[in-house]
Design a protein around this motif. Structure first.
Motif, PDB file in Angstrom:
ATOM      1  N   TYR A 398       1.010  -1.289  -0.003  1.00  0.00           N
ATOM      2  CA  TYR A 398      -0.167   0.017   0.073  1.00  0.00           C
ATOM      3  C   TYR A 398       0.851   1.391  -0.029  1.00  0.00           C
ATOM      4  N   LEU A 399       2.142   1.157   0.050  1.00  0.00           N
ATOM      5  CA  LEU A 399       3.005   2.346  -0.237  1.00  0.00           C
ATOM      6  C   LEU A 399       4.039   2.428  -1.230  1.00  0.00           C
ATOM      7  N   VAL A 400       4.077   1.338  -1.860  1.00  0.00           N
ATOM      8  CA  VAL A 400       5.125   1.592  -3.008  1.00  0.00           C
ATOM      9  C   VAL A 400       4.402   0.531  -4.268  1.00  0.00           C
ATOM     10  N   GLY A 401       5.003   0.756  -5.316  1.00  0.00           N
ATOM     11  CA  GLY A 401       4.116   0.270  -6.537  1.00  0.00           C
ATOM     12  C   GLY A 401       3.505   1.112  -7.490  1.00  0.00           C
ATOM     13  N   ALA A 404      -0.276   1.283  -5.452  1.00  0.00           N
ATOM     14  CA  ALA A 404      -0.235   1.678  -4.185  1.00  0.00           C
ATOM     15  C   ALA A 404      -1.264   2.631  -3.891  1.00  0.00           C
ATOM     16  N   ILE A 405      -1.383   3.629  -4.724  1.00  0.00           N
ATOM     17  CA  ILE A 405      -2.493   4.911  -4.425  1.00  0.00           C
ATOM     18  C   ILE A 405      -3.751   4.336  -4.517  1.00  0.00           C
ATOM     19  N   ASN A 406      -3.992   3.738  -5.626  1.00  0.00           N
ATOM     20  CA  ASN A 406      -5.363   3.227  -6.034  1.00  0.00           C
ATOM     21  C   ASN A 406      -5.722   2.146  -4.880  1.00  0.00           C
ATOM     22  N   LYS A 407      -5.011   1.371  -4.493  1.00  0.00           N
ATOM     23  CA  LYS A 407      -5.190   0.387  -3.526  1.00  0.00           C
ATOM     24  C   LYS A 407      -5.624   0.906  -1.932  1.00  0.00           C
ATOM     25  N   ILE A 408      -5.415   2.439  -1.844  1.00  0.00           N
ATOM     26  CA  ILE A 408      -5.873   2.916  -0.653  1.00  0.00           C
ATOM     27  C   ILE A 408      -7.299   3.098  -0.906  1.00  0.00           C
ATOM     28  N   PHE A 409      -7.964   3.177  -2.055  1.00  0.00           N
ATOM     29  CA  PHE A 409      -9.307   3.329  -2.309  1.00  0.00           C
ATOM     30  C   PHE A 409     -10.227   2.024  -1.562  1.00  0.00           C
ATOM     31  N   THR A 410      -9.533   0.875  -1.497  1.00  0.00           N
ATOM     32  CA  THR A 410      -9.965  -0.154  -1.223  1.00  0.00           C
ATOM     33  C   THR A 410      -9.984  -0.658   0.318  1.00  0.00           C
ATOM     34  N   LEU A 411      -9.435   0.228   1.098  1.00  0.00           N
ATOM     35  CA  LEU A 411      -8.995  -0.345   2.724  1.00  0.00           C
ATOM     36  C   LEU A 411     -10.553  -0.265   3.237  1.00  0.00           C
ATOM     37  N   GLY A 412     -11.455   0.549   2.920  1.00  0.00           N
ATOM     38  CA  GLY A 412     -12.793   0.565   3.749  1.00  0.00           C
ATOM     39  C   GLY A 412     -13.736  -0.298   3.234  1.00  0.00           C
ATOM     40  N   ASN A 413     -13.573  -1.076   2.170  1.00  0.00           N
ATOM     41  CA  ASN A 413     -14.338  -1.802   1.222  1.00  0.00           C
ATOM     42  C   ASN A 413     -14.449  -3.356   1.569  1.00  0.00           C
TER      43      ASN A 413
END
Length: 586
Positions: A398-401, A404-413
């Motif tokens: 969730y920090l690199v790659g 990573a930024i787009n994966k932040i959107f999935t954290l609460g899903n």
């Protein structure tokens, strides 16, 4: 018309009139102010401090017995006068009447069929008691000099209300005479009734509320009796603790924010007649029409003739309703308990976890909520727990790659777990945490239910125990939900179920479903939609020693200005500025 009587002496036990020495009273007031302004007690000593402050207040109340401004008869005797005054001022008075609804108290009853979204009630500005009207009243000279009044509109409204109550020529008397003579907020609880709230999440706010009220009273008692600009206030001979508590409770349970006449800012107001409406679940249907300069309310639903007309007070927990409104709402769809969580700064992965949380717009330490509904946690809390339980390798994803930024959107899903192990850990943590919180209560849920069966239980005790029980039931549901989720994900892991994979195309799904909005676009639980910014602590301290920048433990935070429009409900008011008004129970 009700006659006012002002009694300056107290009857002694022998029947003789005993005049309280001004010096003796001032000494007690000074002692109270000093006690309430001292440093906060050490943890675990708050109840002891409350008992000491209460003892001083009771001593003062005893000496002030009979010294107040009162109206003859009951509030019901003045309802006709209120309606007549409202009609004279240009308010709507057709289609409803004031009626008694037993346990709910007085409210508005439809006298004809009213359709949902119909504009049935409007109150012009001339009827409102506001901070602005206070500045233009006999309180004005003191307001211009006193920094407490300038900083705290709710205090200003409380004193404004008392001054107008004592003024035989006040234009607001038809309204003031219909206000309750007593309230059911914890300010009016007996000590033993407050004791029922020990170990609940509400207790700290309740104790602070009482302390702040006592401190405010002592401060303004001194001001009223010594400040040159207070010499013309009609309160010098009748400013008792009960008077102040009544005024504070009237404001606390009814204050709302409306725009000033030019619409440039907001001001606190009491809104006569409209504040008779009782609460139910729904949505906000009250706003302010600047074009016609009036508060307007449309019907929340269809009402048949003789049915009670309700409004929605906002998404408040039962703790907020009890503390600031004086009632417990049985079917509260928004009830919740607070839970404070944070990533330890001493943890090895703290920096990585804090960074992921920051990208999601979530602090590394915050106050969240467990809800009465299923699931008991919000998207924000789910995101926090996922990050809280991440391994170093998971954090790196969730920090690199590239993604990573787009994966932040999935954290609460809920549809995109970090891993089965992560889900097991977070739900195990929630189950354990809720279980530990349950152990802090002195009674069990079963014991509370048994106590509630007692017919001789006082109204306030019953309210306190219901609140205590509601907190436990929310925690119990969280424990059950956590256990069920943990077992579910353990099964997924054991069966080798494939983990749902996130793809770029899923971002549209996340953005177009309200329940799946990106965390970064969602408010945190602790940022309650009826929170108002507090004064800078250092400034508050200069205003009145350690007085918090709010009346009664900051309950004014319950109703800040909010601009909100619902296209369906406000179809009748398009092109008008509608300022959201949060209502407090009368």
């Amino acid at each position: 018309m009700g006659k006012k009587s002002r009694v300056k002496t107290q009857k002694s036990g022998t029947g003789a009139a005993a005049v309280v020495s001004p010096k003796e009273m001032m000494n007690l007031i000074s002692e109270l102010l000093q006690k309430c302004s001292s440093a906060a007690p050490s943890p675990g000593k708050e109840w002891e401090e409350y008992v000491q402050i209460r003892a001083l207040v009771e001593k003062i109340r005893k000496k002030q017995k009979g010294v107040s401004v009162v109206f003859e008869g009951s509030r019901e005797d003045y309802f006709a006068e209120l309606m007549a005054w409202a009609a004279e001022c240009g308010a709507s008075c057709d289609g409803f009447e004031i009626a008694n609804f037993a346990d709910e108290g007085y409210g508005l009853r439809a006298t004809r069929d009213i359709k949902a979204e119909e504009l049935f009630l409007w109150i012009p500005r001339k009827m409102l008691m506001t901070v602005e009207s206070a500045k233009n009243s006999v309180l004005g000279p003191l307001y211009s000099q006193d920094r407490i009044l300038q900083a705290m509109g709710n205090v200003t409204l409380a004193l404004h209300l008392l001054c107008e109550r004592a003024n035989p020529a006040s234009p607001w008397l038809p309204y003031i005479k219909t206000l309750p003579s007593e309230y059911d907020t914890p300010l009016h609880f007996e000590e033993e009734e407050v004791r029922h709230l020990l170990a609940t999440q509400a207790i700290q706010d309740v104790l602070s509320q009482y302390k702040n009220t006592a401190r405010q009273y002592a401060y303004f008692y001194k001001v009223i009796h010594t400040h040159p600009n207070a010499s013309k206030l009609p309160l010098k001979d009748a400013f008792t603790f009960d008077d102040y508590r009544w005024a504070v409770s009237s404001v606390m349970t009814r204050q709302n924010q409306i725009p000033t006449e030019d619409g440039s800012r907001v001001t606190l107001a009491l809104i006569p007649l409209w504040d008779m409406c009782n609460h139910t679940n729904g949505l906000i249907t009250t706003g302010y029409n600047l074009e016609d300069d009036r508060c307007e309310c449309v019907a929340l639903q269809d009402y048949k003739e003789n049915e009670q007309i309700y409004i929605f007070y906002g998404t408040r927990s039962n703790a907020e309703f009890v503390i600031h409104n004086g009632f417990f709402f049985e079917d509260n769809a928004h009830d919740r308990v607070k839970i404070k969580l944070g990533v330890s700064k001493s943890e090895r992965l703290y920096a990585m976890k804090a960074e992921v949380l920051a990208r999601a717009g979530i602090p590394a330490s915050s106050i969240f909520a467990l809800h009465c509904s299923e699931p008991p946690i919000s998207a924000q809390l789910l995101a926090f727990l996922r990050v809280f339980c991440m391994t170093e390798e998971e954090l790196k994803d969730y920090l690199v790659g590239d993604h990573a930024i787009n994966k932040i959107f999935t954290l609460g899903n809920t549809e995109f777990p970090v891993s089965w192990e992560n889900e097991i850990k977070l739900w195990t943590f929630l189950e354990t945490r809720a279980t530990l919180l349950l152990k802090t209560y002195k009674t069990t849920s079963e014991e509370d239910r048994s106590i509630l069966q007692k017919p001789d239980l006082s109204l306030h005790s019953r309210m306190a125990i219901k609140l205590r029980l509601a907190e436990k039931e929310i925690l119990e549901r969280a424990v059950a939900s956590g256990r069920a989720k943990r077992l579910h994900f353990q099964k997924q892991l054991e069966e080798g179920a494939p983990l749902p994979l996130y793809e770029e195309s899923d971002i549209a799904l996340l953005e177009n479903a309200d329940a799946k909005l990106p965390i970064i676009l969602r408010k945190l639980d602790e940022e309650d939609e009826h929170m108002e910014p507090e004064l800078d602590p250092s400034r508050a301290k200069t205003l009145l020693e350690s007085t918090e920048a709010a009346l009664l433990n900051g309950q004014s935070k319950d109703m800040p200005p909010k601009i909100k429009e619902n296209s369906k409900v406000w179809s009748l008011a398009r092109s008008r500025l509608m300022l959201l008004i949060y209502f407090c129970f009368k």
